[in-house]
Design a protein around this motif. Structure first.
Motif, PDB file in Angstrom:
ATOM      1  N   UNK A   3       5.932  26.806  -3.975  1.00 38.46           N
ATOM      2  CA  UNK A   3       7.221  26.589  -4.634  1.00 38.46           C
ATOM      3  C   UNK A   3       8.007  25.482  -3.954  1.00 38.46           C
ATOM      4  N   UNK A   4       7.666  25.250  -2.694  1.00 40.39           N
ATOM      5  CA  UNK A   4       8.327  24.172  -1.956  1.00 40.39           C
ATOM      6  C   UNK A   4       7.339  23.618  -0.944  1.00 40.39           C
ATOM      7  N   UNK A  24       6.778  22.178   6.024  1.00 37.80           N
ATOM      8  CA  UNK A  24       6.953  23.589   5.663  1.00 37.80           C
ATOM      9  C   UNK A  24       6.496  23.774   4.225  1.00 37.80           C
ATOM     10  N   UNK A  25       5.738  24.830   3.980  1.00 42.63           N
ATOM     11  CA  UNK A  25       5.330  25.145   2.615  1.00 42.63           C
ATOM     12  C   UNK A  25       5.711  26.582   2.319  1.00 42.63           C
ATOM     13  N   UNK A  26       6.323  26.794   1.168  1.00 42.96           N
ATOM     14  CA  UNK A  26       6.661  28.158   0.775  1.00 42.96           C
ATOM     15  C   UNK A  26       5.886  28.497  -0.486  1.00 42.96           C
ATOM     16  N   UNK A  27       5.125  29.597  -0.416  1.00 38.30           N
ATOM     17  CA  UNK A  27       4.312  30.020  -1.551  1.00 38.30           C
ATOM     18  C   UNK A  27       5.046  31.099  -2.324  1.00 38.30           C
ATOM     19  N   UNK A  28       4.487  31.446  -3.469  1.00 38.96           N
ATOM     20  CA  UNK A  28       5.085  32.499  -4.280  1.00 38.96           C
ATOM     21  C   UNK A  28       5.003  33.832  -3.539  1.00 38.96           C
ATOM     22  N   UNK A  29       6.025  34.676  -3.691  1.00 36.87           N
ATOM     23  CA  UNK A  29       6.006  36.018  -3.135  1.00 36.87           C
ATOM     24  C   UNK A  29       6.419  36.128  -1.679  1.00 36.87           C
ATOM     25  N   UNK A  48      18.377  18.850   2.783  1.00 38.49           N
ATOM     26  CA  UNK A  48      17.445  17.728   2.641  1.00 38.49           C
ATOM     27  C   UNK A  48      16.294  18.108   1.716  1.00 38.49           C
ATOM     28  N   UNK A  49      15.798  19.342   1.856  1.00 33.21           N
ATOM     29  CA  UNK A  49      14.688  19.787   1.004  1.00 33.21           C
ATOM     30  C   UNK A  49      15.066  19.706  -0.472  1.00 33.21           C
ATOM     31  N   UNK A  55      16.889  11.526   3.500  1.00 26.72           N
ATOM     32  CA  UNK A  55      15.938  11.896   4.563  1.00 26.72           C
ATOM     33  C   UNK A  55      14.708  11.011   4.468  1.00 26.72           C
ATOM     34  N   UNK A  56      13.904  11.015   5.525  1.00 27.33           N
ATOM     35  CA  UNK A  56      12.593  10.363   5.486  1.00 27.33           C
ATOM     36  C   UNK A  56      11.540  11.440   5.345  1.00 27.33           C
ATOM     37  N   UNK A  57      10.430  11.121   4.701  1.00 28.97           N
ATOM     38  CA  UNK A  57       9.372  12.110   4.490  1.00 28.97           C
ATOM     39  C   UNK A  57       9.344  12.551   3.035  1.00 28.97           C
ATOM     40  N   UNK A  58       8.691  13.698   2.790  1.00 32.80           N
ATOM     41  CA  UNK A  58       8.542  14.149   1.406  1.00 32.80           C
ATOM     42  C   UNK A  58       9.067  15.555   1.250  1.00 32.80           C
ATOM     43  N   UNK A  59       9.645  15.835   0.090  1.00 33.99           N
ATOM     44  CA  UNK A  59       9.974  17.198  -0.296  1.00 33.99           C
ATOM     45  C   UNK A  59       9.698  17.316  -1.781  1.00 33.99           C
TER      46      UNK A  59
END
Lengths: 252, 327
Positions: A3-4, A24-29, A48-49, A55-59
């Motif tokens: 999800x993120x 950081x990765x957020x999965x379902x549940x 930033x997310x 910000x620098x980087x990816x979201x």
């Protein structure tokens, strides 16, 4: 599906580095508790997310068009702003804005989402009260209900339970847990490590602008991490009533 | 909500007809209306169509503009004390008009003054946008507005100060007080396009303003493009206030007081306050313009003076109410 997904996210403001290479990765549940001392960068990471600050980087969320993102993630800022003396129901209905076409009135489905959110936060009896006349904790619950009414797969909340009474703190954390059971997720910044230990499926510890620990509560709330990043000692025990975490002393 | 709309619309209609029927020429009400509708080629038809109709139309248009832009400005800045004049457009439009009077442009051709005022408003809004930037907090917009307002006011004073012609200075002072007397359909035609553009822009910001109730961060996360919202509010306000000032001079307090009075009746929702303040502003300005004609018909009492005289105590009353509630 996640999800993120944040990768190598860095934030520098006024020449001061606040976050460095956060991934950081957020999965379902999941109910992810974001913890860390004051000024560790919890709020900055969430804003930033979402793409609310540069910000620098990816979201993955910041890459989305505004209206798509608003259907993917709801955001509860820490500052409880309520500019006008509108009623509770009106505030919660604002959460449906991303689902309405230009000029469209809320449909029955929107009304149902609002009713569910009001009920979940125990606001049924208050729906016609004026928000500016409510207590701070009641206002906080109204704003959480607004975030829930948005009906997004991911809820990001900045200290949602600060100022709530103990009963509502627990019930709010249980609502996030209930969302996780339905395949949704929550990213919640918290200072109450006891509630974090009991209700989060995973904790992310921020320190010195980085993620210093990420995993299940018992591994993140290790004696070593508590000493280094909170300068406290604590008692942590698994009991028949679930995990119990109690901070004890400040370390010199 | 529907009841409020009906009451306000009825009020505007009644006051509009009253404004048409009142004037120094003592006329039969029924004959006057017939003369207006059939556009009778008589003195009465001329009075109705050339003098009273433009005056009543301008009262509705300007009142609605001031009420609507006041509600939009208060909603955007989340401050009940905000006023459409805050972004400096009325002051810079006034400067444009003053320059037209001083240089003789106003006397040279009929539309010299309003066109010059519109140019002033345009320069003012461009300056505000350049100073405040497309993004940033509402505070930068307020500060930019203060800069442009004070600069325009100072330059207006400078023109008066250096004016070698006491008649021009006199004319400037009276013009700045704001009035709807002796305006024609040409003025209506000049202001209307700008106002319609402004009404459309401001009519489209309701949802964004509702979302802003929860703060800029929450609104943006709900899919509101704050940059677009800011441009719509500023350009819409500039268009309606610039056009209003160009044809009628400076009329204060309507944009501040009307949203204030109506806020409790719409449950404080910024979007509902937009249309209701437009109707309320139209009613208020019609009532004020009728009062001007009734109180001192021979003295040419200025509309802007009256709105300020009525507006200030009304505002005091509102402050008193707010203070009582907060205790």
């Amino acid at each position: 599906m996640s999800l993120l997904a944040i990768s190598d996210l860095s934030v520098t403001r006024r020449g001061r580095s606040i976050l460095r290479d956060v991934s950081l990765t957020i999965d379902a549940g999941e109910v992810v508790g974001l913890i860390g001392g004051n000024g560790a960068g919890k709020t900055t990471l969430m804003r930033a997310a979402l793409g609310l600050i540069g910000f620098d980087g990816r979201s993955s969320l910041a890459d989305m068009p505004l209206r798509v993102r608003a259907k993917q993630a709801a955001w509860l800022p820490q500052a409880r702003e309520l500019a006008w003396p509108v009623d509770v129901q009106t505030v919660v209905t604002l959460g449906r804005i991303p689902h309405l076409a230009a000029g469209q009135r809320p449909t029955q489905a929107d009304q149902a989402a609002v009713d569910t959110a009001l009920h979940e936060m125990g606001l049924d009896a208050m729906r016609h009260r004026t928000v500016t006349r409510l207590s701070g904790g009641e206002q906080a619950r109204v704003l959480i209900a607004r975030t829930l009414a948005q009906g997004t797969p991911l809820v990001m909340a900045d200290e949602p339970i600060a100022g709530l009474d103990p009963g509502h703190q627990i019930s709010t954390m249980k609502i996030f847990a209930g969302m996780a059971k339905q395949g949704k997720s929550a990213l919640v910044s918290l200072h109450d490590l006891g509630l974090a230990a009991r209700h989060c499926t995973r904790l992310v510890l921020l320190g010195e602008g980085r993620i210093v620990a990420d995993g299940p509560p018992q591994s993140v709330l290790s004696t070593d991490n508590l000493r280094r990043h909170f300068a406290i000692t604590a008692h942590f025990e698994h009991t028949p009533h679930g995990p119990i975490f109690q901070p004890l002393e400040v370390l010199e | 909500m529907r009841r409020l709309a009906l009451i306000l619309i009825a009020l505007v209609v009644v006051l509009f007809v009253a404004a048409l029927l009142l004037g120094p020429a003592d006329t039969d009400p029924w004959q006057s209306l017939v003369a207006l509708i059939t556009r009778e080629e008589s003195l009465l038809g001329l009075v109705m169509y050339e003098i009273r109709l433009p005056r009543a139309l301008l009262a509705v248009m300007i009142g609605a503009s001031l009420g609507l832009s006041g509600a939009a400005m208060q909603g955007y800045l989340r401050n009940p004390l905000a006023d459409p004049g805050l972004i400096g457009v009325s002051a810079s439009a006034a400067l444009g008009a003053v320059l037209a009077i001083q240089t003789g442009l106003a006397a040279a051709f009929a539309l010299g003054l309003p066109l010059s005022a519109l140019a002033g408003a345009l320069v003012g809004v461009l300056l505000v946008l350049a100073l405040a930037g497309p993004r940033g907090s509402s505070l930068t917009l307020i500060l930019a507005g203060i800069v442009v307002s004070s600069l325009a006011a100072a330059l207006t004073s400078l023109v008066l100060n250096l004016s070698p012609n006491p008649f021009a200075a006199n004319e400037i002072v009276f013009w700045m007080m704001g009035s709807l007397a002796d305006r024609s359909m040409v003025h209506v035609g000049l202001a209307l396009p700008f106002m319609v553009m402004g009404w459309l822009l401001l009519g489209g910001v309701g949802r964004g303003l509702d979302a802003l109730t929860l703060g800029e961060d929450a609104a943006e996360a709900m899919g509101i493009n704050l940059m677009v919202l800011r441009l719509m509010v500023v350009i819409g306000t500039a268009a309606v206030v610039g056009a209003s000032t160009a044809v009628a001079g400076v009329i204060g307090f309507v944009g501040l007081v009307v949203p204030h009075i109506l806020r409790p009746f719409v449950g404080a929702r910024p979007s509902a306050l937009l249309w209701s303040s437009a109707l309320g502003g139209a009613a208020m300005l019609l009532a004020a313009d009728i009062t001007v004609r009734l109180v001192l018909p021979s003295k040419d009492l200025k509309l802007g003076v009256l709105t300020a005289i009525i507006g200030a105590p009304l505002f005091l009353h509102l402050i008193h109410k707010v203070r009582k509630m907060s205790v």
